[in-house]
Design a protein around this motif. Structure first.
Motif, PDB file in Angstrom:
ATOM      1  N   LYS A 138       0.745  -1.357  -0.121  1.00 21.56           N
ATOM      2  CA  LYS A 138      -0.059   0.059  -0.129  1.00 21.56           C
ATOM      3  C   LYS A 138       0.942   1.309   0.066  1.00 21.56           C
ATOM      4  N   GLN A 139       2.012   1.157   0.808  1.00 27.02           N
ATOM      5  CA  GLN A 139       2.698   2.374   1.070  1.00 27.02           C
ATOM      6  C   GLN A 139       3.573   2.772  -0.426  1.00 27.02           C
ATOM      7  N   GLY A 140       4.095   1.388  -0.978  1.00 28.45           N
ATOM      8  CA  GLY A 140       4.484   1.558  -2.493  1.00 28.45           C
ATOM      9  C   GLY A 140       3.690   2.228  -3.538  1.00 28.45           C
ATOM     10  N   MET A 141       2.564   1.890  -3.486  1.00 30.15           N
ATOM     11  CA  MET A 141       1.448   2.292  -4.335  1.00 30.15           C
ATOM     12  C   MET A 141       1.213   3.752  -3.968  1.00 30.15           C
ATOM     13  N   VAL A 142       1.241   4.355  -3.089  1.00 32.23           N
ATOM     14  CA  VAL A 142       1.165   5.822  -2.738  1.00 32.23           C
ATOM     15  C   VAL A 142       2.236   6.476  -3.178  1.00 32.23           C
ATOM     16  N   PHE A 143       3.234   5.968  -3.123  1.00 33.51           N
ATOM     17  CA  PHE A 143       4.697   6.695  -3.787  1.00 33.51           C
ATOM     18  C   PHE A 143       4.615   6.743  -5.409  1.00 33.51           C
ATOM     19  N   VAL A 144       3.950   5.607  -5.947  1.00 41.51           N
ATOM     20  CA  VAL A 144       3.611   5.416  -7.242  1.00 41.51           C
ATOM     21  C   VAL A 144       2.726   6.795  -7.708  1.00 41.51           C
ATOM     22  N   SER A 145       1.615   6.797  -6.895  1.00 43.72           N
ATOM     23  CA  SER A 145       0.733   8.016  -7.124  1.00 43.72           C
ATOM     24  C   SER A 145       1.180   9.197  -7.168  1.00 43.72           C
ATOM     25  N   LEU A 146       2.213   9.395  -6.029  1.00 42.77           N
ATOM     26  CA  LEU A 146       2.653  10.713  -5.871  1.00 42.77           C
ATOM     27  C   LEU A 146       3.800  11.128  -7.303  1.00 42.77           C
ATOM     28  N   ALA A 147       4.203   9.897  -7.629  1.00 50.24           N
ATOM     29  CA  ALA A 147       5.240  10.357  -8.817  1.00 50.24           C
ATOM     30  C   ALA A 147       4.593  10.658  -9.927  1.00 50.24           C
ATOM     31  N   LYS A 148       3.306  10.012 -10.179  1.00 51.48           N
ATOM     32  CA  LYS A 148       2.414  10.348 -11.167  1.00 51.48           C
ATOM     33  C   LYS A 148       1.999  11.927 -11.207  1.00 51.48           C
ATOM     34  N   GLN A 149       1.820  12.496  -9.975  1.00 52.67           N
ATOM     35  CA  GLN A 149       1.101  13.744  -9.783  1.00 52.67           C
ATOM     36  C   GLN A 149       2.048  15.005  -9.881  1.00 52.67           C
ATOM     37  N   ARG A 177       7.576 -17.826   0.452  1.00 52.66           N
ATOM     38  CA  ARG A 177       6.271 -17.652  -0.319  1.00 52.66           C
ATOM     39  C   ARG A 177       6.635 -16.787  -1.634  1.00 52.66           C
ATOM     40  N   CYS A 178       6.205 -16.896  -2.680  1.00 53.43           N
ATOM     41  CA  CYS A 178       6.447 -15.949  -3.782  1.00 53.43           C
ATOM     42  C   CYS A 178       5.491 -14.961  -4.400  1.00 53.43           C
ATOM     43  N   PHE A 179       5.430 -13.724  -3.825  1.00 57.52           N
ATOM     44  CA  PHE A 179       4.588 -12.731  -3.946  1.00 57.52           C
ATOM     45  C   PHE A 179       4.274 -12.099  -5.166  1.00 57.52           C
ATOM     46  N   ALA A 180       3.442 -12.568  -5.975  1.00 56.17           N
ATOM     47  CA  ALA A 180       3.332 -12.293  -7.286  1.00 56.17           C
ATOM     48  C   ALA A 180       3.012 -10.755  -7.509  1.00 56.17           C
ATOM     49  N   ILE A 181       2.255 -10.080  -6.704  1.00 53.62           N
ATOM     50  CA  ILE A 181       1.743  -8.657  -7.062  1.00 53.62           C
ATOM     51  C   ILE A 181       3.101  -7.603  -6.445  1.00 53.62           C
ATOM     52  N   ALA A 182       3.740  -8.215  -5.498  1.00 52.66           N
ATOM     53  CA  ALA A 182       4.926  -7.478  -5.222  1.00 52.66           C
ATOM     54  C   ALA A 182       5.822  -7.305  -6.257  1.00 52.66           C
ATOM     55  N   TYR A 183       6.066  -8.318  -6.998  1.00 54.66           N
ATOM     56  CA  TYR A 183       7.115  -8.762  -8.133  1.00 54.66           C
ATOM     57  C   TYR A 183       6.418  -7.547  -9.298  1.00 54.66           C
ATOM     58  N   MET A 184       5.122  -7.827  -9.325  1.00 51.67           N
ATOM     59  CA  MET A 184       4.615  -7.292 -10.537  1.00 51.67           C
ATOM     60  C   MET A 184       4.517  -5.647 -10.322  1.00 51.67           C
ATOM     61  N   ASN A 185       4.225  -5.146  -8.997  1.00 50.42           N
ATOM     62  CA  ASN A 185       4.244  -3.642  -8.872  1.00 50.42           C
ATOM     63  C   ASN A 185       5.763  -3.191  -8.966  1.00 50.42           C
ATOM     64  N   ARG A 186       6.911  -3.914  -8.519  1.00 51.25           N
ATOM     65  CA  ARG A 186       8.169  -3.609  -8.727  1.00 51.25           C
ATOM     66  C   ARG A 186       8.661  -3.553 -10.138  1.00 51.25           C
ATOM     67  N   GLY A 187       8.077  -4.471 -10.746  1.00 48.18           N
ATOM     68  CA  GLY A 187       8.288  -4.413 -12.264  1.00 48.18           C
ATOM     69  C   GLY A 187       7.848  -3.247 -12.984  1.00 48.18           C
ATOM     70  N   VAL A 188       6.442  -2.807 -12.674  1.00 52.21           N
ATOM     71  CA  VAL A 188       6.067  -1.484 -13.008  1.00 52.21           C
ATOM     72  C   VAL A 188       6.744  -0.215 -12.720  1.00 52.21           C
ATOM     73  N   ALA A 189       7.190  -0.328 -11.653  1.00 58.25           N
ATOM     74  CA  ALA A 189       8.070   0.616 -10.953  1.00 58.25           C
ATOM     75  C   ALA A 189       9.462   1.105 -11.588  1.00 58.25           C
ATOM     76  N   TYR A 190       9.966  -0.088 -11.877  1.00 55.26           N
ATOM     77  CA  TYR A 190      11.193  -0.140 -12.606  1.00 55.26           C
ATOM     78  C   TYR A 190      10.949   0.210 -14.229  1.00 55.26           C
ATOM     79  N   TRP A 191       9.868  -0.210 -14.822  1.00 55.96           N
ATOM     80  CA  TRP A 191       9.427   0.213 -15.997  1.00 55.96           C
ATOM     81  C   TRP A 191       9.403   1.818 -15.959  1.00 55.96           C
ATOM     82  N   GLN A 192       8.828   2.414 -15.282  1.00 51.41           N
ATOM     83  CA  GLN A 192       8.431   3.826 -15.018  1.00 51.41           C
ATOM     84  C   GLN A 192       9.954   4.347 -14.722  1.00 51.41           C
ATOM     85  N   ASP A 193      10.734   3.692 -14.404  1.00 48.89           N
ATOM     86  CA  ASP A 193      12.277   4.315 -13.776  1.00 48.89           C
ATOM     87  C   ASP A 193      12.985   3.880 -15.240  1.00 48.89           C
ATOM     88  N   LYS A 194      12.364   3.509 -16.359  1.00 42.83           N
ATOM     89  CA  LYS A 194      13.266   3.130 -17.582  1.00 42.83           C
ATOM     90  C   LYS A 194      14.423   2.231 -17.479  1.00 42.83           C
TER      91      LYS A 194
END
Length: 279
Positions: A138-149, A177-194
């Protein structure tokens, strides 16, 4: 001087001499003077020393034979009762030796494997992330939202988001455990970070962790379409639709799919799943 032969009459029916058991000096005709029955010669009570010794020897033999018979009889009885005889007292060391012997007898013969143990029931392990991990997401998603704004703090907020997603991944990996949502969101963050190589690696990892998540495969298709690798985007898109992704509005308007929507195969994949989103 030779001693006269004497005898006792054996006729105890009608002879007084026989009834009195008197020794009779045998007359010349050899018959009892009373009943005239033939007499049988026998020595008187004052027999010779040889006769006396013979009698003692006979008595000794008889007594000895009786003793031997008693011994044999005793041995026979003891043998028959051997199984019922009380067990001898066993010391502590003897008991230990007996137990060791029993253990050896229970071991499987050489060359043979012991019988398999019954399977042990394992407690089910929940695949749901912990509350602390969910808070990191949740905290990571908050930072992603702030980055867009705010473009001015975009880079800083992306880095903060990466830290939160990375923490979530590590916490779940520590629990096996392998947490897919965490890997997916980190992948999207790397994508936005080029950082495209890291983005692709995490998105593929997410699809391995949860091969039944339509949103994971949709994001992988969007990534390939955005970097103009449309040939690689079609397969994860088909997988996402097969798993239940049916949002036509997103499929028509998502800017990341712009390059993919130009391809004829894009329409074909949608129609395959009875989606007629392009009009």
């Amino acid at each position: 001087m030779a001693q006269a032969a004497t005898a006792r009459c054996r006729n105890r029916v009608n002879c007084d001499l026989a009834l009195r058991a008197e020794l009779i000096e045998i007359p010349q005709d050899g018959r009892c003077p009373e009943c005239r029955q033939p007499l049988q010669t026998e020595a008187n009570s004052s027999g010779s020393a040889t006769d006396e010794a013979r009698r003692k020897r006979i008595r000794l033999i008889v007594l000895s034979g009786g003793a031997v018979s008693l011994c044999l009889a005793g041995l026979l009885v003891w043998g028959l009762q051997g199984t019922d005889a009380p067990a001898p007292e066993v010391t502590g060391m003897d008991i230990a030796s007996m137990e060791a012997s029993n253990i050896k007898q229970l071991e499987p013969p050489a060359g043979e494997s012991p019988p398999p143990l019954p399977p042990v029931a394992l407690e089910p392990v929940s695949t749901a992330p912990s509350l602390e991990t969910q808070q990191d997401i949740k905290q990571g998603m908050v930072f992603v939202s702030l980055a867009k704004q705010n473009p001015k703090t975009r880079s800083e907020n992306i880095q903060n988001a990466l830290v939160e997603f990375d923490n979530a991944i590590k916490k779940e990996e520590a629990q096996g455990r392998c947490f897919a949502i965490a890997y997916m969101n980190r992948g999207v963050a790397y994508w936005q970070d080029k950082k495209l190589n890291l983005a692709e690696k995490d998105l593929l990892k997410a699809s391995e962790c949860d091969p039944k998540s339509p949103i994971v495969f949709y994001n992988l298709a969007s990534y390939y379409a955005a970097i103009n690798k449309t040939d690689l985007a079609l397969e994860p898109l088909d997988k996402a639709l097969d798993l239940g992704f049916k949002d036509c509005d997103v499929l028509r308007k998502d800017s990341d799919l712009k390059n993919l929507r130009k391809q004829k195969d894009f329409r074909r994949v949608l129609e395959k799943h009875s989606l007629f989103c392009l009009g």
